[in-house]
Design a protein around this motif. Structure first.
Motif, PDB file in Angstrom:
ATOM      1  N   LYS A 125     -15.494  -7.630  20.710  1.00  0.00           N
ATOM      2  CA  LYS A 125     -14.277  -6.872  20.988  1.00  0.00           C
ATOM      3  C   LYS A 125     -13.469  -6.637  19.718  1.00  0.00           C
ATOM      4  O   LYS A 125     -12.947  -5.533  19.492  1.00  0.00           O
ATOM      5  CB  LYS A 125     -13.418  -7.625  22.010  1.00  0.00           C
ATOM      6  N   VAL A 126     -13.380  -7.651  18.864  1.00  0.00           N
ATOM      7  CA  VAL A 126     -12.636  -7.516  17.612  1.00  0.00           C
ATOM      8  C   VAL A 126     -13.362  -6.549  16.677  1.00  0.00           C
ATOM      9  O   VAL A 126     -12.726  -5.730  15.994  1.00  0.00           O
ATOM     10  CB  VAL A 126     -12.449  -8.892  16.934  1.00  0.00           C
ATOM     11  N   ARG A 127     -14.681  -6.598  16.667  1.00  0.00           N
ATOM     12  CA  ARG A 127     -15.442  -5.677  15.812  1.00  0.00           C
ATOM     13  C   ARG A 127     -15.178  -4.221  16.208  1.00  0.00           C
ATOM     14  O   ARG A 127     -14.991  -3.363  15.351  1.00  0.00           O
ATOM     15  CB  ARG A 127     -16.943  -5.995  15.889  1.00  0.00           C
ATOM     16  N   GLN A 128     -15.166  -3.963  17.497  1.00  0.00           N
ATOM     17  CA  GLN A 128     -14.901  -2.603  17.969  1.00  0.00           C
ATOM     18  C   GLN A 128     -13.493  -2.162  17.594  1.00  0.00           C
ATOM     19  O   GLN A 128     -13.250  -1.009  17.235  1.00  0.00           O
ATOM     20  CB  GLN A 128     -15.091  -2.523  19.489  1.00  0.00           C
ATOM     21  N   ASP A 129     -12.556  -3.090  17.661  1.00  0.00           N
ATOM     22  CA  ASP A 129     -11.165  -2.782  17.315  1.00  0.00           C
ATOM     23  C   ASP A 129     -11.043  -2.455  15.824  1.00  0.00           C
ATOM     24  O   ASP A 129     -10.280  -1.560  15.438  1.00  0.00           O
ATOM     25  CB  ASP A 129     -10.264  -3.976  17.676  1.00  0.00           C
ATOM     26  N   ILE A 130     -11.788  -3.164  14.980  1.00  0.00           N
ATOM     27  CA  ILE A 130     -11.770  -2.898  13.539  1.00  0.00           C
ATOM     28  C   ILE A 130     -12.293  -1.486  13.260  1.00  0.00           C
ATOM     29  O   ILE A 130     -11.694  -0.719  12.494  1.00  0.00           O
ATOM     30  CB  ILE A 130     -12.622  -3.942  12.775  1.00  0.00           C
ATOM     31  N   LEU A 131     -13.410  -1.139  13.894  1.00  0.00           N
ATOM     32  CA  LEU A 131     -14.001   0.189  13.699  1.00  0.00           C
ATOM     33  C   LEU A 131     -13.009   1.293  14.068  1.00  0.00           C
ATOM     34  O   LEU A 131     -12.859   2.285  13.346  1.00  0.00           O
ATOM     35  CB  LEU A 131     -15.261   0.330  14.555  1.00  0.00           C
ATOM     36  N   THR A 132     -12.316   1.101  15.193  1.00  0.00           N
ATOM     37  CA  THR A 132     -11.363   2.112  15.666  1.00  0.00           C
ATOM     38  C   THR A 132     -10.105   2.134  14.804  1.00  0.00           C
ATOM     39  O   THR A 132      -9.641   3.210  14.389  1.00  0.00           O
ATOM     40  CB  THR A 132     -10.975   1.817  17.131  1.00  0.00           C
ATOM     41  N   SER A 133      -9.548   0.972  14.525  1.00  0.00           N
ATOM     42  CA  SER A 133      -8.268   0.885  13.809  1.00  0.00           C
ATOM     43  C   SER A 133      -8.370   1.397  12.379  1.00  0.00           C
ATOM     44  O   SER A 133      -7.412   1.956  11.837  1.00  0.00           O
ATOM     45  CB  SER A 133      -7.771  -0.557  13.808  1.00  0.00           C
ATOM     46  N   LEU A 134      -9.523   1.222  11.743  1.00  0.00           N
ATOM     47  CA  LEU A 134      -9.696   1.683  10.364  1.00  0.00           C
ATOM     48  C   LEU A 134     -10.260   3.100  10.288  1.00  0.00           C
ATOM     49  O   LEU A 134     -10.393   3.650   9.197  1.00  0.00           O
ATOM     50  CB  LEU A 134     -10.615   0.729   9.591  1.00  0.00           C
ATOM     51  N   ARG A 162      -4.674   2.234   7.636  1.00  0.00           N
ATOM     52  CA  ARG A 162      -5.140   3.538   8.141  1.00  0.00           C
ATOM     53  C   ARG A 162      -4.268   4.673   7.612  1.00  0.00           C
ATOM     54  O   ARG A 162      -4.773   5.708   7.154  1.00  0.00           O
ATOM     55  CB  ARG A 162      -5.131   3.515   9.666  1.00  0.00           C
ATOM     56  N   SER A 163      -2.949   4.497   7.662  1.00  0.00           N
ATOM     57  CA  SER A 163      -2.028   5.515   7.180  1.00  0.00           C
ATOM     58  C   SER A 163      -2.207   5.753   5.682  1.00  0.00           C
ATOM     59  O   SER A 163      -2.164   6.891   5.206  1.00  0.00           O
ATOM     60  CB  SER A 163      -0.584   5.097   7.482  1.00  0.00           C
ATOM     61  N   PHE A 164      -2.415   4.673   4.944  1.00  0.00           N
ATOM     62  CA  PHE A 164      -2.616   4.776   3.495  1.00  0.00           C
ATOM     63  C   PHE A 164      -3.848   5.618   3.173  1.00  0.00           C
ATOM     64  O   PHE A 164      -3.794   6.524   2.331  1.00  0.00           O
ATOM     65  CB  PHE A 164      -2.756   3.379   2.899  1.00  0.00           C
ATOM     66  N   VAL A 165      -4.952   5.353   3.854  1.00  0.00           N
ATOM     67  CA  VAL A 165      -6.192   6.097   3.603  1.00  0.00           C
ATOM     68  C   VAL A 165      -5.997   7.575   3.918  1.00  0.00           C
ATOM     69  O   VAL A 165      -6.486   8.462   3.198  1.00  0.00           O
ATOM     70  CB  VAL A 165      -7.357   5.508   4.438  1.00  0.00           C
ATOM     71  N   ARG A 166      -5.265   7.876   4.984  1.00  0.00           N
ATOM     72  CA  ARG A 166      -5.025   9.274   5.378  1.00  0.00           C
ATOM     73  C   ARG A 166      -4.270  10.053   4.305  1.00  0.00           C
ATOM     74  O   ARG A 166      -4.434  11.264   4.185  1.00  0.00           O
ATOM     75  CB  ARG A 166      -4.230   9.321   6.679  1.00  0.00           C
ATOM     76  N   GLN A 167      -3.425   9.359   3.533  1.00  0.00           N
ATOM     77  CA  GLN A 167      -2.584  10.043   2.542  1.00  0.00           C
ATOM     78  C   GLN A 167      -3.301  10.324   1.225  1.00  0.00           C
ATOM     79  O   GLN A 167      -2.774  11.038   0.383  1.00  0.00           O
ATOM     80  CB  GLN A 167      -1.326   9.205   2.270  1.00  0.00           C
ATOM     81  N   LEU A 168      -4.483   9.768   1.041  1.00  0.00           N
ATOM     82  CA  LEU A 168      -5.201   9.997  -0.212  1.00  0.00           C
ATOM     83  C   LEU A 168      -5.764  11.415  -0.254  1.00  0.00           C
ATOM     84  O   LEU A 168      -6.259  11.927   0.756  1.00  0.00           O
ATOM     85  CB  LEU A 168      -6.333   8.981  -0.357  1.00  0.00           C
ATOM     86  N   LEU A 215       0.802  -1.225   0.000  1.00  0.00           N
ATOM     87  CA  LEU A 215       0.000   0.000   0.000  1.00  0.00           C
ATOM     88  C   LEU A 215       0.835   1.275   0.000  1.00  0.00           C
ATOM     89  O   LEU A 215       0.517   2.225  -0.710  1.00  0.00           O
ATOM     90  CB  LEU A 215      -0.934   0.005   1.217  1.00  0.00           C
ATOM     91  N   GLU A 216       1.889   1.306   0.813  1.00  0.00           N
ATOM     92  CA  GLU A 216       2.648   2.537   0.973  1.00  0.00           C
ATOM     93  C   GLU A 216       3.951   2.558   0.179  1.00  0.00           C
ATOM     94  O   GLU A 216       4.825   3.392   0.435  1.00  0.00           O
ATOM     95  CB  GLU A 216       2.908   2.803   2.462  1.00  0.00           C
ATOM     96  N   THR A 217       4.080   1.650  -0.783  1.00  0.00           N
ATOM     97  CA  THR A 217       5.226   1.763  -1.685  1.00  0.00           C
ATOM     98  C   THR A 217       5.020   3.008  -2.544  1.00  0.00           C
ATOM     99  O   THR A 217       3.882   3.426  -2.802  1.00  0.00           O
ATOM    100  CB  THR A 217       5.332   0.521  -2.596  1.00  0.00           C
ATOM    101  N   ARG A 218       6.113   3.592  -2.960  1.00  0.00           N
ATOM    102  CA  ARG A 218       6.027   4.852  -3.712  1.00  0.00           C
ATOM    103  C   ARG A 218       5.164   4.704  -4.962  1.00  0.00           C
ATOM    104  O   ARG A 218       4.320   5.551  -5.265  1.00  0.00           O
ATOM    105  CB  ARG A 218       7.440   5.311  -4.106  1.00  0.00           C
ATOM    106  N   ARG A 219       5.349   3.593  -5.674  1.00  0.00           N
ATOM    107  CA  ARG A 219       4.647   3.397  -6.941  1.00  0.00           C
ATOM    108  C   ARG A 219       3.135   3.258  -6.745  1.00  0.00           C
ATOM    109  O   ARG A 219       2.344   3.870  -7.462  1.00  0.00           O
ATOM    110  CB  ARG A 219       5.209   2.167  -7.645  1.00  0.00           C
ATOM    111  N   PHE A 220       2.736   2.468  -5.731  1.00  0.00           N
ATOM    112  CA  PHE A 220       1.300   2.249  -5.547  1.00  0.00           C
ATOM    113  C   PHE A 220       0.634   3.504  -4.981  1.00  0.00           C
ATOM    114  O   PHE A 220      -0.482   3.859  -5.380  1.00  0.00           O
ATOM    115  CB  PHE A 220       1.035   1.068  -4.613  1.00  0.00           C
ATOM    116  N   LEU A 221       1.326   4.198  -4.079  1.00  0.00           N
ATOM    117  CA  LEU A 221       0.759   5.410  -3.496  1.00  0.00           C
ATOM    118  C   LEU A 221       0.590   6.495  -4.566  1.00  0.00           C
ATOM    119  O   LEU A 221      -0.408   7.226  -4.576  1.00  0.00           O
ATOM    120  CB  LEU A 221       1.654   5.920  -2.364  1.00  0.00           C
TER     121      LEU A 221
END
Length: 618
Positions: free
Chosen positions: A181-190, A159-165, A119-125
């Motif tokens: 618990k995992v569902r809540q973590d997904i919501l927060t992490s993304l 998350r970082s990739f989406v922020r850079q768009l 995701l964060e390689t120069r070419r793909f970004l």
């Protein structure tokens, strides 16, 4: 978005006339521009929930996927359906990657599958920042949670990739297994924005679940394969060594089997996986390294040679059976030694170096708790389907009527005296020991471990010697299940008293436990252990003539797939062939009414199918 437009796309590209439960609601949310978290069981059709919006929205959708095999499978299937798609991962050379991204910039592809590491390689970004991105979809989203069963640090980069768009597109996340618990973590992490979080029912009604307590596992598996010789299936083992041993044993016995584990070379794994996907081998024996994202629809059974380490792992692996919606079986062969193997594997589990000691301790405790819940599934006498659904936080009936426990006769006994002795034993030893020590003391076992800890001096030592080890363990397990005892969350799982424990000392009320009748006494094999009387799922309810036609269509499917060098199920699923046998279409228009036959497939394969149908369907 017009409903007609959605349904036309569904029929044209995927061959379906109607959406499955929950699909259309999720698709509508995405098309309206809203972020989505969808938890849908394997086989519920989650891929259509992001593939169809990608077709209807302007631009290119990016699908983040964890495994190369998953991407290749999905992209191949999409291109077969007439949808332009590509993938970016380590299997491509730099030149191939550059070419794929050039075409993507030109708008050639509606979907681009990408590994999170890319995701964060120069070419793909650079591509993502200059292209029209319609949506970002995170598949297997539980991988982003460190509390999930399959955490992958690379997923944190999303998350970082989406922020850079320059312009944030709609973000959708999909997974088949996730606790609250995992569902809540997904919501927060993304960092999902005003997300529509939906949990489709976890139930897979077409799957039959059973646990068999077995010492002779090899013989059980051999017998099952002999009675399902024309069906495709997966056998999961806990270790590479077990995979190799079972593979050689079954191969010597004359079965069509392959194997897959991380100890094999990449080329050997690829060949083995392709042989299974292309139906060159019926059965594959594998560790849990195999299967994630393999969209093989005609897997009729999944056997577990050992107990998995968690319910999440088990349900995901078992869920690879019956993806076409036809009936399939999930059999787990259990022995108490499986728990020991599970503990050893967890102790040797590598953790990310960035974790603090507190985080490491918490993760170990969660892993130990998951293992206990999995052991509970293997030892419960209650409905297995209900156990699974309740684990994932879903309400369930006490009996499903279609699992090994619901179809098995259990005997009952009043174990009030034994339960009271368990409470006395736990209290006298200061709540310092686990189930094995307590059971051994009550049974009067003369072991060095019991003598060294002075448990042979307990007032209840040997008082339940006539009960037997299996029944004693069942008493303790039932006490834990009903809240009369609890277990600590560390790896030693010590037994502790609860507020309810003292009430058992009065012995004024019966304390019933249930246990399975011994097979020898029952005089018959366990239901659905290979002698269930179940006809192969893909020909269930077909007449004799229709069964013959089904086999002819299956042979044709194999030939068509061979010519195009694709897996047979990409030509047509077993469900599609079965529908042909029932409908007996005689024209291209009638063939379009068959489940799973879209315009592209009718154009490619319609003439060949009609030739067989017209000849055999008279």
């Amino acid at each position: 978005m017009e409903a007609e437009q959605k349904r036309n796309a569904l029929k044209t590209y995927f061959g379906y006339d109607t959406f499955r439960p929950g699909q259309e609601e999720i698709i509508d949310q995405i098309l309206s521009g809203r972020d989505v978290l969808a938890v849908m069981p394997t086989g519920a059709g989650k891929s259509i929930c992001y593939q169809l919006p990608a077709l209807l929205l302007p631009g290119t959708a990016i699908v983040v996927s964890p495994l190369i095999s998953l991407m290749m499978d999905q992209v191949k299937a999409l291109n077969e359906a007439g949808v332009h798609a590509a993938y970016i991962n380590s299997s491509l050379s730099e030149r191939q990657t550059a070419r794929a991204l050039e075409l993507a910039k030109e708008g050639r592809y509606k979907l681009i599958y990408v590994a999170p590491e890319r995701l964060e390689t120069r070419r793909f970004l650079d591509f993502a920042c200059h292209a029209q991105i319609s949506m970002i979809t995170v598949d297997e989203a539980h991988c982003i949670s460190q509390w999930g069963q399959d955490f992958r640090p690379s997923y944190v980069r999303i998350r970082s990739f989406v922020r850079q768009l320059p312009l944030r597109p709609v973000v959708s996340a999909f997974t088949a297994t996730a606790t609250e618990k995992v569902r809540q973590d997904i919501l927060t992490s993304l960092e999902l924005v005003r997300p529509c979080a939906t949990v489709a029912g976890f139930d897979r009604p077409n799957l039959y679940f059973e646990v068999q307590r077995a010492r002779d596992k090899k013989e059980r598996v051999r017998r099952y394969l002999a009675e399902h010789s024309r069906e495709s299936g997966i056998i999961y083992c806990a270790t590479r060594k077990a995979v190799d041993e079972l593979y050689l044993w079954l191969e010597d016995a004359g079965f069509s089997v392959g194997r897959y584990h991380a100890g094999m070379s990449a080329d050997a794994r690829r060949r083995s996986q392709e042989d299974f996907i292309y139906d060159r081998t019926r059965v594959i024996i594998a560790t849990n390294a195999f299967g994630m994202g393999i969209d093989k629809s005609n897997v009729r059974f999944v056997l577990h040679y050992h107990m998995p380490q968690s319910m999440e792992n088990y349900y995901q692996e078992a869920g690879r059976a019956g993806r076409d919606g036809e009936s399939a079986e999930c059999i787990l062969y259990y022995s108490p030694q499986d728990t020991m193997i599970g503990r050893l594997l967890l102790e040797s589990k590598e953790m990310d170096e960035t974790y603090t000691e507190e985080e490491r301790r918490t993760i170990r405790e969660q892993d130990a708790e998951r293992l206990r819940k999995m052991e509970g599934y293997c030892t419960t006498t209650g409905c297995l389907r209900s156990y699974i659904l309740r684990y994932f936080g879903e309400k369930a009936e006490d009996s499903c009527g279609n699992c090994g426990n619901c179809l098995t006769e259990f005997e009952q006994m009043d174990a009030a005296e034994a339960a009271a002795d368990v409470v006395r034993c736990v209290r006298e030893c200061g709540q310092r020991y686990g189930q094995s020590m307590i059971a051994g003391t009550l049974l009067g076992e003369n072991t060095a471990r019991i003598r060294d800890r002075g448990m042979d001096k307990s007032s209840v030592y040997g008082k339940q010697s006539k009960l037997g080890k299996a029944r004693m363990q069942e008493v303790i397990r039932t006490m834990v299940e009903r809240g009369y005892l609890c277990q600590t969350k560390d790896k030693y799982t010590l037994l502790k008293l609860t507020e309810s424990s003292e009430s058992l000392l009065e012995e004024t009320q019966p304390f019933y436990i249930s246990y399975r009748k011994e097979e020898e006494k029952a005089g018959k094999k366990l239901k659905a252990s290979g002698a269930s009387g179940r006809r192969p799922a893909q020909t269930a309810d077909l007449t004799e003539g229709q069964q013959v036609l089904f086999e002819e269509l299956r042979k044709l499917r194999m030939r068509l797939a061979g010519k195009r060098k694709i897996p047979p199920y990409m030509v047509a699923s077993d469900k599609t062939l079965r529908d042909m046998c029932v409908r007996l279409p005689r024209t291209r228009e009638e063939l379009l009414d068959v489940n799973g036959m879209g315009e592209k497939k009718v154009k490619q394969y319609g003439e060949a199918f009609l030739e067989v149908l017209l000849k055999k369907g008279i």
